[in-house]
Design a protein around this motif. Structure first.
Motif: not given
Length: 464
Positions: A118-147
């Motif tokens: 259960x603790x593992x799942x809670x940690x995963x829940x914290x991570x998942x949205x941040x990984x996608x949000x981080x990629x959205x914010x650091x990549x320029x528009x031209x390479x975002x779809x590839x990333x």
């Protein structure tokens, strides 16, 4: 619905001294580990039950506890990333995940193991949205779809390779190895994030406590009702599921109107691109989260293959998915999300239905291998455009909320698919289960077909 909210050509970002591709590598390793853990335990159930001298049924919560703890907080954790910064929340989640993995591997009793999961799942829940949000914010528009294509394919490969890696690790070192392997890899992932992930400014705002609690309780009730449906009276399942849906809907209706304080900002549900992408992704998750179960049962029970040989039959799924992921991203850049998503979701329907026909007619194993290879292609050509469409249809400052909503609905779709598949297997067998999963993919095709024309492609072209 209104047209997708435009994202400015050059959204404000902090100065970057490291390549965003290094950030992607850091995000993908952690993402791979947490999705791997959503499927790897399935093959360990007999070993865990024998070690603790309990029934197989008693060990179900080793897997279910993780899935529940993962699915329920996703909406909230996306907003926490907006509030406190995605890097900070990701590091906390990864730390919890690694510590819980160690506790799982050293668990002396089943009760301790379930608690650690259960603790593992809670940690995963914290991570998942941040990984996608981080990629959205650091990549320029031209390479975002590839990333995003790479990120999505990593998730698909992780989910598909869980049974294979689980079988190898259990044969080599016993069931604790499937958890303990996360510890050194998790430490490496944590170091990568610290070194390579930039400190992005928080978007501010607050997380509405009452709305968050109500939505979490509603999601839990819905997932619990579906999960327990095979062992529960039909009327009770309907009542609990309906209560969950109503509670979740009320949480959204009565949430704060200020988008900086809303759990799911109204601009998300008013965005045609975001709603279409989420709908299609939920349907695709319904299939991907369950399709391998009837395939493996057919190969072992009706074709007489052992676990190792059956695993080799499904191996093309992961290989093709990994190879075609960058191609999917390039196609999104060139032609936009809609044609790529339609192609991927249609390929998913064809591949799963082909598996059903092959299983029903006793076609050669090579037919199943080809169908599963097509499924791997579909896996890349579905997730890359849908993730890109969802994340580029809303302003960048709401990336956490968008990611949390997108991933929460995906996870609910996967749980629903697993539950429905379990019921179909109990009453009809693998062929019917595969047929129903394949036909349900037309929902994904419909969602992909109504994506706004050119979404992501226009933003992906460098400005003159």
């Amino acid at each position: 619905m209104t047209a997708p909210v435009a994202v400015s050509a050059a959204p404000p970002r902090p100065a970057r001294t490291r390549s965003p591709w290094l950030t992607l590598v850091a995000m993908c390793l952690g993402f791979f580990l947490m999705l791997l853990d959503s499927t790897i335990v399935a093959v360990a159930v007999p070993s865990i039950a024998a070690d603790f001298e309990v029934t197989d049924a008693a060990t179900v919560w080793v897997n279910s506890g993780y899935l529940f703890a993962y699915a329920v907080p996703l909406l909230c954790s996306g907003r926490w990333g907006d509030r406190f910064g995605p890097r900070r929340v990701y590091i906390v989640g990864l730390g919890v995940f690694v510590a819980a993995s160690l506790a799982c591997g050293l668990a002396p009793t089943l009760e301790v193991l379930v608690t650690a999961r259960i603790a593992q799942g809670a940690g995963a829940a914290l991570m998942t949205p941040q990984s996608l949000a981080m990629i959205r914010r650091v990549f320029p528009a031209a390479s975002l779809p590839t990333a995003l294509g790479v990120w999505s394919a990593v998730g698909g490969v992780a989910a598909a390779s869980g049974p294979l890696l689980g079988g190898v690790l259990i044969a080599w070192a016993g069931w604790p190895a499937i958890f303990l392997v996360n510890v050194p890899l998790g430490v490496v992932a944590l170091a990568m994030v610290v070194w390579w992930a930039p400190r992005l400014p928080a978007a501010g705002g607050t997380v509405p406590v009452v709305t968050a609690a109500a939505s979490a309780l509603g999601v839990f009730a819905l997932v619990f009702a579906v999960h327990e449906a095979p062992q529960t009276a039909g009327w009770l399942t309907i009542v609990v599921a309906a209560a969950g849906i109503v509670l979740t809907a009320l949480a959204f209706v009565f949430q704060p109107r200020d988008p900086r304080r809303a759990l799911v900002p109204g601009l998300l549900v008013r965005s045609r691109g975001f709603v279409a992408a989420v709908s299609s992704a939920t349907s695709a998750s319904f299939i991907v989260g369950a399709a391998l179960i009837p395939v493996m049962l057919h190969l072992q029970n009706e074709r007489g293959l052992d676990v190792g040989t059956a695993t080799l039959v499904v191996l093309p799924l992961g290989v093709v998915s990994a190879v075609t992921a960058p191609l999917a991203g390039l196609c999104v850049r060139r032609w936009g999300a809609r044609p790529v998503a339609v192609t991927g979701s249609a390929a998913m329907v064809v591949s799963v239905c082909a598996c059903a026909v092959a299983a029903d007619t006793g076609a050669p194993i090579s037919v199943l291998v080809l169908a599963l290879g097509l499924f791997g292609f579909a896996n890349s050509f579905v997730w890359s455009p849908l993730a890109t469409a969802a994340m580029t249809s809303v302003p960048v400052e709401f990336a956490g909320a968008a990611s949390g909503t997108y991933n929460a609905t995906r996870q609910v779709g996967a749980v629903l698919g697993s539950a429905v598949t379990a019921m179909l297997l109990a009453v009809s067998g693998p062929v019917v289960a595969l047929g129903v999963l394949g036909l349900s993919g037309f929902v994904a095709v419909a969602g992909a077909a109504v994506l706004p024309k050119g979404v992501a492609a226009a933003r992906a072209r460098p400005s003159a």
